[in-house]
Motif scaffolding. Structure first.
Motif, PDB file in Angstrom:
ATOM      1  N   ARG A   1       8.242-117.399 -17.033  1.00 26.17           N
ATOM      2  CA  ARG A   1       8.790-116.728 -15.991  1.00 26.17           C
ATOM      3  C   ARG A   1       8.981-115.135 -16.065  1.00 26.17           C
ATOM      4  NH1 ARG A   1      12.720-121.429 -13.851  1.00 26.17           N
ATOM      5  NH2 ARG A   1      11.141-123.019 -13.467  1.00 26.17           N
ATOM      6  N   ASP A   2       9.519-115.046 -17.227  1.00 22.95           N
ATOM      7  CA  ASP A   2      10.315-113.669 -17.916  1.00 22.95           C
ATOM      8  C   ASP A   2       8.910-112.944 -18.187  1.00 22.95           C
ATOM      9  OD1 ASP A   2      11.003-111.608 -19.165  1.00 22.95           O
ATOM     10  OD2 ASP A   2      12.457-112.487 -20.269  1.00 22.95           O
TER      11      ASP A   2
ATOM     12  N   ALA B   1      15.333-131.158 -17.083  1.00 21.40           N
ATOM     13  CA  ALA B   1      14.366-129.994 -16.921  1.00 21.40           C
ATOM     14  C   ALA B   1      13.719-129.299 -18.101  1.00 21.40           C
ATOM     15  CB  ALA B   1      14.668-129.226 -15.823  1.00 21.40           C
ATOM     16  N   ALA B   2      14.847-129.276 -18.917  1.00 24.34           N
ATOM     17  CA  ALA B   2      14.401-128.657 -20.403  1.00 24.34           C
ATOM     18  C   ALA B   2      15.351-129.300 -21.463  1.00 24.34           C
ATOM     19  CB  ALA B   2      14.929-126.962 -20.249  1.00 24.34           C
TER      20      ALA B   2
ATOM     21  N   ASP C   1      16.289-116.014 -27.921  1.00 26.71           N
ATOM     22  CA  ASP C   1      17.008-116.014 -26.839  1.00 26.71           C
ATOM     23  C   ASP C   1      16.412-116.060 -25.430  1.00 26.71           C
ATOM     24  OD1 ASP C   1      19.626-116.681 -28.324  1.00 26.71           O
ATOM     25  OD2 ASP C   1      19.665-114.539 -28.990  1.00 26.71           O
ATOM     26  N   ILE C   2      15.466-116.737 -25.293  1.00 27.72           N
ATOM     27  CA  ILE C   2      14.900-116.865 -24.155  1.00 27.72           C
ATOM     28  C   ILE C   2      14.993-118.457 -23.851  1.00 27.72           C
ATOM     29  CG2 ILE C   2      12.786-116.858 -22.346  1.00 27.72           C
ATOM     30  CD1 ILE C   2      11.719-114.750 -24.571  1.00 27.72           C
ATOM     31  N   ALA C   3      15.665-118.649 -22.608  1.00 24.12           N
ATOM     32  CA  ALA C   3      15.643-120.100 -22.336  1.00 24.12           C
ATOM     33  C   ALA C   3      14.032-120.724 -22.082  1.00 24.12           C
ATOM     34  CB  ALA C   3      16.344-120.327 -21.147  1.00 24.12           C
ATOM     35  N   PRO C   4      14.013-122.058 -22.582  1.00 23.42           N
ATOM     36  CA  PRO C   4      12.703-122.519 -22.474  1.00 23.42           C
ATOM     37  C   PRO C   4      12.052-122.469 -21.053  1.00 23.42           C
ATOM     38  CG  PRO C   4      13.895-124.228 -23.789  1.00 23.42           C
ATOM     39  CD  PRO C   4      14.764-122.961 -23.164  1.00 23.42           C
ATOM     40  N   LEU C   5      12.773-122.632 -19.969  1.00 27.37           N
ATOM     41  CA  LEU C   5      12.010-122.607 -18.889  1.00 27.37           C
ATOM     42  C   LEU C   5      11.764-121.183 -18.334  1.00 27.37           C
ATOM     43  CD1 LEU C   5      14.035-125.238 -16.687  1.00 27.37           C
ATOM     44  CD2 LEU C   5      11.864-125.553 -17.597  1.00 27.37           C
TER      45      LEU C   5
END
Length: 245
Positions: free
Chosen positions: A152-153, A42-43, A144-148
């Motif tokens: 969304r953030d 998924a990522a 430090d933000i996850a790809p998915l």
């Protein structure tokens, strides 16, 4: 001209963002086909993810060959499967890290990469070395933000902007390279805020493939990038036996 742009993960949301970036720069007569692999993670957040993303990516290349694609973009900043894709494709194949780093090297003495998770920084340094860009790459930084979480953030752009500003200050660089295909939508906004060139690899690779095709250039197949010798593959890979040269 048909260019196939392949998202290395299975997130449809990210594929749509990638497609917008590619379409925004494609020239007249160029058709963009953005693809989500039928299998894979998924990522892509680790070496393990990257390895398991490659079969789905290569299956998408094979589909593109049957559809008459003129060239391909691998839309993942780790450039997974790039050499294997070049063995399989007849037209040019560019990875977005490769294209973005080379583009940024034209824009100043040095650039900083701002990627997603800190654990992916080593891969970015490895690619800078491989592509002869180590002399231009002054730093690799993570927001430090996850790809998915990029779409969304609600603070994702703000956090990435802060990471870019800190990278420019720390490295004294002239440009920013965005280290994830999911950031493609943000390059113009970030560039306006920061006052420096911000290079999105999706756009850079799309234009790179388009220019190579327009020049009539294809992958050289005399030796290393010749089609893989056909042989039996077993288990889940039984359909990946290569093609005749």
């Amino acid at each position: 001209m048909l260019i196939t742009v392949i998202n290395a993960n299975t997130s449809e949301e990210m594929t749509r963002a990638i497609e917008r970036g590619a379409r925004s720069v494609a020239g007249p007569g160029t058709r963009i086909h953005a693809v989500t692999p039928k299998m894979g993670p998924a990522a892509v957040e680790s070496h393990y993810d990257e390895a398991l993303a490659v079969p789905g990516l290569l299956a998408a290349i094979a589909d593109g060959e049957r559809a008459g694609s003129a060239g391909y973009v691998i839309a993942c900043f780790g450039d997974p499967g790039l050499d294997a894709a070049r063995e399989l494709a007849t037209g040019p194949v560019l990875g977005i890290a490769e294209a973005a780093m080379h583009s940024a090297s034209f824009l100043g003495r040095g650039f900083s990469v701002v990627t997603t998770l800190s654990r992916t920084r080593g891969r970015a340094w490895d690619l800078a070395e491989r592509y002869g860009m180590r002399r231009f790459c002054r730093g690799v930084h993570a927001c430090d933000i996850a790809p998915l979480e990029l779409d969304r953030d609600p603070d994702a752009v703000k956090k990435t902007l802060a990471a870019c500003a800190a990278a420019l200050d720390a490295d004294g660089s002239d440009a920013i390279v965005l280290g994830c295909a999911g950031m493609s939508d943000w390059s113009d906004q970030l560039g306006a805020e920061l006052g420096v060139p911000v290079v999105d690899g999706v756009r850079a690779a799309t234009l790179g493939v388009e220019s190579l095709v327009r020049m009539g250039l294809r992958i050289g197949t005399r030796d290393e990038y010749a089609p893989p010798p056909p042989k039996p593959y077993s288990g889940l890979l039984r359909d990946f036996g290569g093609r005749e040269g």
